[in-house]
Every structure is written in C-alpha cells, then in structure tokens.
Scaffold this active site. Structure first.
Site, PDB file in Angstrom:
ATOM      1  N   ASP A  35     -17.801  -9.651  75.563  1.00 13.94           N
ATOM      2  CA  ASP A  35     -17.051 -10.336  74.602  1.00 13.94           C
ATOM      3  C   ASP A  35     -17.329  -9.216  73.274  1.00 13.94           C
ATOM      4  O   ASP A  35     -16.267  -9.025  72.544  1.00 13.94           O
ATOM      5  CB  ASP A  35     -17.616 -11.609  74.336  1.00 13.94           C
ATOM      6  N   SER A  84      12.148 -35.143  78.740  1.00 21.11           N
ATOM      7  CA  SER A  84      10.889 -35.864  79.337  1.00 21.11           C
ATOM      8  C   SER A  84      11.258 -36.075  80.667  1.00 21.11           C
ATOM      9  O   SER A  84      12.336 -35.477  81.230  1.00 21.11           O
ATOM     10  CB  SER A  84      10.404 -37.169  78.502  1.00 21.11           C
ATOM     11  N   LEU A  85      10.358 -36.741  81.220  1.00 17.03           N
ATOM     12  CA  LEU A  85      10.573 -36.715  82.733  1.00 17.03           C
ATOM     13  C   LEU A  85      10.452 -38.262  83.076  1.00 17.03           C
ATOM     14  O   LEU A  85       9.678 -39.178  82.559  1.00 17.03           O
ATOM     15  CB  LEU A  85       9.166 -36.145  83.617  1.00 17.03           C
ATOM     16  N   LYS A 117       0.604 -31.898  86.529  1.00 15.66           N
ATOM     17  CA  LYS A 117       1.196 -32.374  85.430  1.00 15.66           C
ATOM     18  C   LYS A 117      -0.239 -32.396  84.507  1.00 15.66           C
ATOM     19  O   LYS A 117      -0.920 -33.139  84.242  1.00 15.66           O
ATOM     20  CB  LYS A 117       1.486 -33.757  85.447  1.00 15.66           C
ATOM     21  N   ASP A 119      -2.215 -32.529  80.979  1.00 13.41           N
ATOM     22  CA  ASP A 119      -2.304 -33.398  80.069  1.00 13.41           C
ATOM     23  C   ASP A 119      -2.577 -32.846  78.715  1.00 13.41           C
ATOM     24  O   ASP A 119      -3.642 -32.744  78.148  1.00 13.41           O
ATOM     25  CB  ASP A 119      -3.158 -34.380  80.306  1.00 13.41           C
ATOM     26  N   ARG A 138       7.734 -29.784  70.729  1.00 12.67           N
ATOM     27  CA  ARG A 138       8.552 -30.187  71.336  1.00 12.67           C
ATOM     28  C   ARG A 138       9.290 -31.488  70.132  1.00 12.67           C
ATOM     29  O   ARG A 138      10.573 -31.443  70.200  1.00 12.67           O
ATOM     30  CB  ARG A 138       7.908 -31.402  72.586  1.00 12.67           C
ATOM     31  N   GLU A 177       2.568 -26.013  78.768  1.00 18.19           N
ATOM     32  CA  GLU A 177       1.879 -27.005  78.455  1.00 18.19           C
ATOM     33  C   GLU A 177       0.425 -26.419  77.403  1.00 18.19           C
ATOM     34  O   GLU A 177       0.077 -25.589  77.910  1.00 18.19           O
ATOM     35  CB  GLU A 177       1.587 -27.801  79.264  1.00 18.19           C
ATOM     36  N   TYR A 229       5.418 -23.054  82.372  1.00 20.36           N
ATOM     37  CA  TYR A 229       5.975 -23.672  83.466  1.00 20.36           C
ATOM     38  C   TYR A 229       7.447 -23.737  83.638  1.00 20.36           C
ATOM     39  O   TYR A 229       8.058 -24.384  84.442  1.00 20.36           O
ATOM     40  CB  TYR A 229       5.554 -25.404  83.847  1.00 20.36           C
ATOM     41  N   LYS A 293       9.544 -30.561  91.434  1.00 19.73           N
ATOM     42  CA  LYS A 293      10.832 -30.062  90.786  1.00 19.73           C
ATOM     43  C   LYS A 293      11.743 -29.369  91.830  1.00 19.73           C
ATOM     44  O   LYS A 293      11.210 -28.890  92.948  1.00 19.73           O
ATOM     45  CB  LYS A 293      10.886 -29.019  89.903  1.00 19.73           C
ATOM     46  N   LYS A 317       2.664 -40.153  88.373  1.00 19.43           N
ATOM     47  CA  LYS A 317       1.535 -40.394  87.672  1.00 19.43           C
ATOM     48  C   LYS A 317       0.359 -40.853  88.599  1.00 19.43           C
ATOM     49  O   LYS A 317       0.466 -41.714  89.372  1.00 19.43           O
ATOM     50  CB  LYS A 317       1.815 -41.381  86.619  1.00 19.43           C
ATOM     51  N   CYS A 414     -39.540 -45.582  67.279  1.00 14.78           N
ATOM     52  CA  CYS A 414     -40.702 -45.258  66.563  1.00 14.78           C
ATOM     53  C   CYS A 414     -40.696 -46.119  65.191  1.00 14.78           C
ATOM     54  O   CYS A 414     -41.645 -46.010  64.505  1.00 14.78           O
ATOM     55  CB  CYS A 414     -40.838 -43.880  66.211  1.00 14.78           C
TER      56      CYS A 414
HETATM   57  S1  IVH Z   1       8.436 -29.855  83.279  1.00 13.04           S
HETATM   58  C1  IVH Z   1      12.591 -31.171  82.043  1.00 13.04           C
HETATM   59  N1  IVH Z   1       6.017 -29.105  84.295  1.00 13.04           N
HETATM   60  O1  IVH Z   1       5.089 -33.425  80.796  1.00 13.04           O
HETATM   61  C2  IVH Z   1      11.172 -30.479  82.590  1.00 13.04           C
HETATM   62  N2  IVH Z   1       6.258 -30.537  82.521  1.00 13.04           N
HETATM   63  O2  IVH Z   1       6.614 -36.215  81.036  1.00 13.04           O
HETATM   64  C3  IVH Z   1      10.131 -31.094  81.839  1.00 13.04           C
HETATM   65  N3  IVH Z   1       4.325 -31.538  81.493  1.00 13.04           N
HETATM   66  O3  IVH Z   1       7.189 -32.793  78.066  1.00 13.04           O
HETATM   67  C4  IVH Z   1       8.782 -30.439  81.869  1.00 13.04           C
HETATM   68  N4  IVH Z   1       2.684 -30.378  82.941  1.00 13.04           N
HETATM   69  O4  IVH Z   1       4.883 -31.845  78.233  1.00 13.04           O
HETATM   70  C5  IVH Z   1       6.819 -29.731  83.277  1.00 13.04           C
HETATM   71  N5  IVH Z   1       3.954 -28.647  85.193  1.00 13.04           N
HETATM   72  C6  IVH Z   1       4.491 -29.198  84.140  1.00 13.04           C
HETATM   73  C7  IVH Z   1       3.889 -29.919  83.187  1.00 13.04           C
HETATM   74  C8  IVH Z   1       4.963 -30.700  82.426  1.00 13.04           C
HETATM   75  C9  IVH Z   1       2.824 -31.216  81.765  1.00 13.04           C
HETATM   76  C10 IVH Z   1       4.348 -32.399  80.536  1.00 13.04           C
HETATM   77  C11 IVH Z   1       5.448 -31.815  79.442  1.00 13.04           C
HETATM   78  C12 IVH Z   1       6.533 -32.766  79.552  1.00 13.04           C
HETATM   79  C13 IVH Z   1       6.000 -33.928  79.944  1.00 13.04           C
HETATM   80  C14 IVH Z   1       6.949 -34.706  80.470  1.00 13.04           C
END
Ligand code: IVH
Length: 671
Positions: A35, A84-85, A117, A119, A138, A177, A229, A293, A317, A414
């Site tokens: 470092d 989102s997912l 995924k 966090d 986002r 992320e 990602y 995916k 999840k 004490c």
């Molecule tokens: S793909 C349309 N890949 O999860 C595709 N998301 O609940 C959406 N996240 O907003 C994103 N790890 O912040 C993707 N390997 C990953 C991820 C990921 C975390 C988060 C991301 C997204 C949220 C959706």
C-alpha cells in the site's frame, strides 16, 4: 530541466502503472506492491499534476479522491429505465418462472445465468469513449441522481475501460451493485458509534448513505466496492449472451462476482441456489438471494418487460434469517475500553442453523429506539454482523408484566463513575481500576493475534483479577508457579504449562506486542506498520503526533491515539516493566522485511486449515516477516500453504507449478 513534454510522458507512464496496480489490488485481489508503495506512486503523480495542471484528465487516478463537496446532486434521466426484479420466495416460484420463460421461448433452447443478488444499491456508469463520464443512482428507476465524484472514489470502478484492442461503442453503460464489504461495515459502525453518530442498520443502508454523501472525501474513507452485472451500448446489449457480457466486463477491468454459473436448466439454477445458501456466511458481503437471467440477449429483448420488471429475469430471495424469542434479561457488559454494551439474554432459539441466546443492543439510544423491555417478545435477525440483532418488539404480545430497563448509573462491575461524552452514544466506565476493563485488557493481551498466551482464558484471568494477583499485563510476567497452582482448577502440570506459555510469549514479535497493548484504533495491521516503521517500542513511544501522522498508512485518529497512550504515566510504567521482564520490545531479524529473505516480498496464498494455527495467525506470521498474503493463486504466487481440505487453489498451484507447503513445510520455513 524537465520540460512539459517529459513531465507529460512521466505522468502518462505513472497513470498506466497506477491503473495496473489498482486493478491487481481491487479487482484481481492479487497485489504486486505494498500500500505504501502504491501511495508513493500516487503522490508522485499528484505532484507532477500540480506542476502541470493543464495535463489533468478526468480519468487520472488522482481524480478519485478529495473532490469538493457537491451542491446536491443533479438529476439524470436513465436512457433505459432501471427496472426492479420480480421476487420468488420458493423453489416452486422459481420453477414457475422457468415455465413462463419456456412458454415465451416456444421450444427454443433456454440457458440461464445464475448470479448472486448483492445487497447494496444499483448504479449506472456511463463511459464516453472508454472514459468514465457519469455515475448515476437508480433513483426511482426513471430518474436518478448524478454522483460521479463519489463513484470515482470506488477503486474497483475503472476510470477508463480496458478494451484490449477490441473496437467498442463510443457510449457504453455499465450497471452494477455498489456495496460495502462486511468488514468495512462493522468498522464503519464502530467508528460512527464512537463519534456519537447513529449506526447504519445494515450494509445496504451504509452503501446507499455513503453514495449520497455530499463530501466525496468521506466517501473515500468508507471503501465502497462494486460488482458489475450488466452492459448496455446505447439502448441495446452488445453481446449475444449475458454470459459473454459478464466476461467482457471482467476483461474491461471490472469486478464481476466470481460466483456465477451458466445453467442449462432450472434444476441447475436450483442446485446453485442451494449451494450458495450454505456459503453465504463465508462471503465478505451481504447477499439476499440470487438473480436468474435468460442468457440470450435476443430472447431478453423478445420477452421484454412489464411496467416494473423484465420478464427474462427473476430474483430468488433466501428466506429471511429471522426468529422470534423472548428477552429474559438485559445485562450490561464492560469492555476493555470501559464501553458499556447492553446485551439481551434471550430464550434460546434456532436461527440459520445455530442456537442463539444473546443479541447485542449496542447502547442506550438503541434500547430507546426499539422500546425494548425485559420480558418482551422480539424479532431477531442474523444479518451482516456476527452477533444477531433485535429488529423490533412484538408489542401485541405484551402482557403488561414487562419491565423497563435503565442503563446503570454506576459501572455494574466496579461501581465506578460512568462518563458519557456529550454527543457520543457510548457510555464508559472511567474508573482506572475497573476489574472488567482490566480483565478485557488482559484477555486481549493474551489473545492469539497479540501475545498468544495459550491457556490464559476467562476463568483464570477472572481469578487473577479477583485475587489482585495482577494489576496490568506487566504483572503476568511476575507470577510464580505457586501462585498459579493456587488458583481453582489448576493442577501443577497445567500451572507449569501456563508459566511456560507466559515465558514463550516474551519472544513474540514487536508487532504482536504493540497490538497487545490495546491502544485504541490500533488493530493488528496498524501494529505491524508501526513495528516496521519504528523498529522498537522505545522509538514508537517517543514518536510525535506529526511523525506518526506522516506515515502514509496512518491517519490522524491513530496518531493521536498512539501519542495519547504513551503520554500516560501508567502506560509508560507498563512498557518499562515489560521490558525489564524480558519481553522483546525491538524488531528482530526475522521480523525485518528486508533481512528475512525467505518471506520478504514473497506472495503467499492460504488454502485449507492447518491444525496447529488459525488462518489469522498464519497471515500475521507471514506479514510480520515481510511476506504478503493474497487470495488467489497466479503465476506470481511464490508459495501456497495447503492444509486439510485444501480446495481448488491447491489444484491451481500444482498446475502452475507453484511451490506447495504443508504445515511441516511452513514450520520449517519459519525456522
Ligand atoms: S440485475 C433488470 N443482477 O437487485 C435487471 N440486479 O431487485 C435488474 N441486484 O435494482 C438488475 N445483484 O440493485 C441484477 N447480480 C445482480 C444483482 C442485482 C443485486 C439488485 C439491483 C436491482 C435489484 C432488483
């Protein structure tokens, strides 16, 4: 005289070199230089750029840190919305997702990519002509905030893409992320608590809060990280498959999570899911599940999206690691710095495979925030931190018999005064002779990464303190066989063993001793830096605050803490008595990075477990001798130390022809 032209050349060369080291360190986790050496390169570059400010470019490594505080963040409309997912909470739901995809694919073969995924918070990075132009949060998915200056402080975000001669679109967008590593999260919270600021509830909040910090200098101290990602060129995806895009991102200089799998069926995805769930606790970042995916980007486009989420991806999840249980009592622990920590003693409950009977309540403010009382039913969760925490009180289960808890006015151990500095959340016992603090200090002194006095555990230290046999660590070296043998559950043989252990601890390295002293903010790594820099306890004790602060890896907080510790007469006396007792207080040849050729500058990788040592110990032994421990095996690795159940790193070492040492071999090398 150096001309502007030659300076320009040197600047370019330095930038290249720094970029390479950043990638080795932050992306590959396989550094080649220390470092301090890295900082020197960066300093040199800064100096040259100050001389020739017209040569500063936005992708220069110097532009990562220290930007001016921005005035709020400008809003940016996402070219493609950040969706989102859809979440699945069970394997059945994952299978249903597969069914829907199969239907849409109309008989065409489907492959999936399964990823973790992470966090954290998602970010969109815009690259114009391979240079990082903007980083956008986002936001609501349609409009985000521009946090470019903050994103630049993330070392794993390349400021310039590496294209390896390939032609690439002028405008590229990389999504990923941003997260805070678990270890950094715990440290950030500890620091915040000490500074009287509220703790972050979880690593995600910490990452989000940090990314939206107005002052990027603060962001730089928090060590955010990023896993990429997704890759978009203009409005489309440039590769035929997502898998290829991920691999390209890696080649372009991003960190892409290594736990990813190309699956040919949903069953393979499920298998990956189950496997990763068991490894969850071993990761240095929080995950809350998996993302699946569709691999083909043509099929992704064809499947499209609903208002909220794409049809070609789903999140699985993991079940929350929560449980409800009853608070039987709230007790207060006193640590070695005198800090009072309230702890909830719980009715034992099974949580993520372990029985939990305690949860930390951190401090009085947290108890107030939760409103927790003795007798309450509470929801607890195993999250980013080691000890589970209380999430909330289940008020509907109250009977009226619950008892309010008040922090003690005096030290519960004490009876000494308690001091709560205005603005700080932690209350501390300030009594100089508090038995709990002394116990904590002695246990720390004897701990493995400190003086490693094996056998000196809680029950013995408790008795020694109780009987006033020891007032500080220096007294340990005055103990006689008779005194030790006189303690409860101490046979003569074990007393002899303990005495031998105490004797052996005298020749621990200077870095171990410095760590053992328990100076606030001085962890084992800082201790090793101080040992190497000063070479003796005496020199360290005489160092001024400025001299300490001038060491590249040492900040002002540590400098002040160290100076303050040595300004205390009691501590000076302790050092003197340790020295008189024969404890090694100088760096020895084996500790010297340069002289110990077997270790100096060599790279080690550890895999499996050595029965005789903990991983931390092996690391400390290597680092104190000037070696470096990295996590992955490459051609540059000098030694792989392989213990029991060594994993794939051993295979890789063998295939690359790297020297492999077992425990005996390692011992031999230590001499
Ligand atoms: S793909 C349309 N890949 O999860 C595709 N998301 O609940 C959406 N996240 O907003 C994103 N790890 O912040 C993707 N390997 C990953 C991820 C990921 C975390 C988060 C991301 C997204 C949220 C959706």
């Amino acid at each position: 005289m150096a001309t502007a032209q030659t300076i320009g050349k040197e600047i370019e060369k330095l930038r290249e070199e720094i970029r390479r080291h950043e990638e080795l360190y932050y992306v590959k986790d396989d550094p080649e230089i220390s470092d301090a050496e890295y900082d020197q390169l960066l300093e040199r570059l800064k100096k040259l750029e100050e001389e020739q400010p017209q040569l500063i470019t936005p992708d220069s490594p110097t532009q990562r840190v220290g930007g001016r505080p921005a005035e709020g963040f400008p809003e940016v409309v996402h070219r493609r919305p950040m969706l989102s997912l859809d979440n699945s909470y069970s394997i059945e739901e994952l299978r249903a997702f597969d069914q829907r995809c199969q239907k849409l694919a109309e008989g065409r073969a489907l492959e999936y990519v399964a990823e973790l995924k992470i966090d954290g918070v998602s970010i969109s990075l815009h690259y114009d002509n391979q240079i990082l132009a903007r980083g956008v949060t986002r936001g609501d998915g349609r409009i985000g905030e521009e946090v470019t200056q903050n994103v630049r402080t993330i070392r794993s975000v390349p400021l310039r893409l590496r294209t390896n001669g390939e032609s690439v679109s002028k405008e590229l967008e990389v999504r990923g992320e941003v997260f805070i590593p678990r270890s950094v999260f715990e440290k950030t919270n500890a620091d915040r608590e000490e500074q009287g600021e509220p703790r972050f509830a979880n690593p995600r909040n910490a990452a989000a809060g940090t990314l939206r910090q107005l002052d990027s200098r603060i962001v730089a101290t928090r060590k955010l990280d990023l896993f990429a990602y997704d890759l978009i060129a203009g409005e489309r995806k440039p590769f035929a498959t997502h898998w290829e895009a991920l691999n390209w991102l890696e080649r372009a200089g991003f960190r892409v999570n290594p736990h990813r799998e190309l699956c040919r069926s949903i069953e393979e995805v499920i298998e990956f899911c189950n496997r990763m769930e068991t490894q969850r606790d071993d990761l240095n970042y929080e995950i809350d599940g998996l993302v699946v995916k569709v691999n083909s980007t043509a099929l992704q486009d064809e499947f499209g999206a609903t208002q909220k989420a794409p049809r070609w991806a789903a999140a699985y999840k993991y079940p929350a690691r929560q449980a409800t249980t009853k608070v039987l009592d709230i007790t207060v622990q006193v640590g070695r710095t005198g800090a009072l920590t309230p702890v909830a003693n719980l009715e034992p409950v099974l949580l993520a495979g372990t029985t939990v009977s305690r949860a930390t309540l951190h401090n009085a403010d947290e108890i107030k925030r939760l409103g927790v009382r003795i007798g309450d039913w509470v929801l607890i969760e195993k999250g980013g931190e080691v000890i589970p925490k209380v999430l909330k009180v289940i008020e509907s289960q109250r009977t009226g018999d619950e008892k309010r808890f008040r922090m003690p006015k005096k030290c519960p151990v004490c009876g000494g005064e308690i001091l709560k500095v205005e603005g700080e959340v932690v209350a501390r016992c300030v009594a100089a002779d508090c038995a709990a603090q002394l116990m904590g200090r002695l246990l720390h002194f004897a701990s493995r990464r400190a003086m490693r006095i094996e056998g000196l555990g809680e029950s013995l230290v408790d008795q020694m303190v109780e009987k006033k046999m020891v007032r500080d660590a220096g007294d340990l070296y005055q103990l006689t066989l008779e005194e030790i043998a006189g303690l409860e559950r101490m046979a003569k043989k074990s007393a002899e063993n303990l005495l031998a252990q105490i004797e052996a601890s005298k020749s621990r390295d200077l870095s171990n001793l410095i760590y053992a002293l328990g100076i606030r903010h001085v962890g084992d790594r800082t201790a090793a830096i101080l040992a190497r820099h000063f070479g003796s306890l005496e020199a360290l004790s005489e160092a001024s605050e400025t001299a300490l602060d001038d060491i590249p890896e040492i900040g002002l907080t540590v400098a002040q803490s160290v100076r303050g510790w040595f300004d205390d007469a009691g501590n000076v006396d302790l050092c003197r008595r340790l020295q008189t007792a024969g404890v090694r207080t100088k760096i020895e040849q084996t500790e010297n990075t340069v002289l110990d050729e077997r270790f100096g500058g060599k790279q080690f990788v550890l895999t499996g477990t050595l029965p005789g040592y903990s991983r931390d110990e092996v690391r400390a032994m290597i680092e104190s001798r000037g070696g470096r421990v990295t996590s992955s095996v490459s051609k540059k690795t000098d030694y792989v130390i392989a213990g029991d159940e060594a994993g794939s790193k051993l295979d890789k070492a063998i295939s690359l022809g790297v020297t492999v040492l077992d425990e005996a071999g390692f011992r031999g090398m230590l001499g």
